[in-house]
Design a protein around this motif. Structure first.
Motif: not given
Length: 327
Positions: A261-266
């Motif tokens: 989830i955080t990776a997609r935001f990044f």
């Protein structure tokens, strides 16, 4: 026997380093109620333990016992028999033996607890591979090795050229999570790898943790894990083959969810806000210079403001996954 002696020679330099750092963390208790060991023999056994067991424990993987009992067991072994937490010796064999012979025999006994051991070197990088799983698929084993040599040098050159060039893989049947990295060691769950044999980019995620090398107190866990999964997305060798992808945005999500989830935001940040942002944050975390103000300094907005922008238009992102079948 020849293979085990070769293993001992390969690990000699590593043994010296571990002995210097860890020998005080391991304790041996010699049980010899009949006084079958003379003082010199007992002293050499203690020295051999201090020189071999810390290396074995480091390579052995998951919660190897630190307190070890050495027993006289003439009926159970002709020389030395050993496993985590327990060493048994034949008093007749050990009497008069040199420290060098004790070292070799003890190492052979300890290494016999593993199903397989290897050390590969390619272009300045090396990988030591220990498997405690007798059923580890040799094809999967080779894929894990190849993935390391394909992706890890790229991560080192891209993010941290001071990263270890010698990495250790341990496949452990006692470890029940997925994988974890500590120092230069990556621990894999034998059960997980058997159930998910295509998930070779676990190597990419955990390899990035080795490269990160942040130490304690550098930043929040969600950020560390988000960066590792962002790196898996960008540098992974076969995310399609493992059916791994970044989940679509949902209003219930938060950047603190970590991982994919955080990776997609990044990925969204890299494509829409500031290219190179994640690499800069990675550098700050390693230097222990990261704060929440870092987001404002680098992008002009706070982290919460950036997440709000992402939530308003989360589909403004192009995703492309690595796929070995198309190469």
């Amino acid at each position: 026997m020849i293979l085990k002696r070769k293993i001992l020679m390969i690990l000699l330099a590593f043994t010296v380093n571990v002995y210097a750092q860890d020998n005080n963390r391991y304790q041996i208790n010699i049980e010899d109620p009949s006084n079958q060991l003379d003082a010199k023999t007992a002293s050499n056994l203690r020295t051999a333990f201090n020189e071999q067991y810390p290396t074995f424990a480091r390579l052995d993987g998951y919660r190897t016992k630190r307190n070890v009992t050495l027993q006289i067991a003439n009926s159970e072994t002709e020389s030395i028999k050993a496993k985590a937490g327990e060493i048994k010796v034949n008093s007749a064999w050990v009497k008069g033996k040199s420290l060098d012979k004790m070292n070799k025999e003890l190492w052979n006994a300890l290494a016999s607890n593993w199903s397989s051991f290897s050390k590969d070197k390619r272009k300045g990088y090396s990988l030591t591979f220990v498997s405690k799983d007798p059923n580890l698929d040799p094809v999967l084993r080779q894929k894990l090795i190849d993935t390391y040599f394909e992706v890890y040098p790229t991560l080192v050159k891209t993010f941290n050229d001071k990263s270890p060039k010698d990495v250790l893989f341990v496949v452990d049947t006692a470890y029940k999570a997925v994988a974890e990295a500590s120092g230069n060691r990556i621990l894999f769950s034998a059960g997980y790898m058997k159930a998910h044999p295509t998930d070779i980019d676990v190597v990419t995620h955990e390899g990035m943790h080795v490269v990160q090398g942040y130490g304690y107190g550098s930043g929040p866990v969600w950020l560390t894990e988000g960066i590792a999964d962002y790196v898996r997305y960008k540098y992974g060798v076969d995310n399609v083959g493992s059916k791994w992808s970044l989940p679509a945005f949902k209003e219930t999500q938060s950047y603190k969810n970590s991982y994919r989830i955080t990776a997609r935001f990044f990925v969204w940040l890299e494509q829409n806000v500031k290219p190179g942002l994640i690499a800069t944050l990675d550098q700050q975390l390693r230097a222990h210079q990261y704060t929440e103000q870092s987001w404002v300094n680098l992008t002009g907005k706070s982290l919460d403001q950036l997440w709000d922008d992402y939530a308003k238009n989360p589909n403004q992102v192009q995703l492309k996954y690595s796929d070995k079948t198309s190469k």
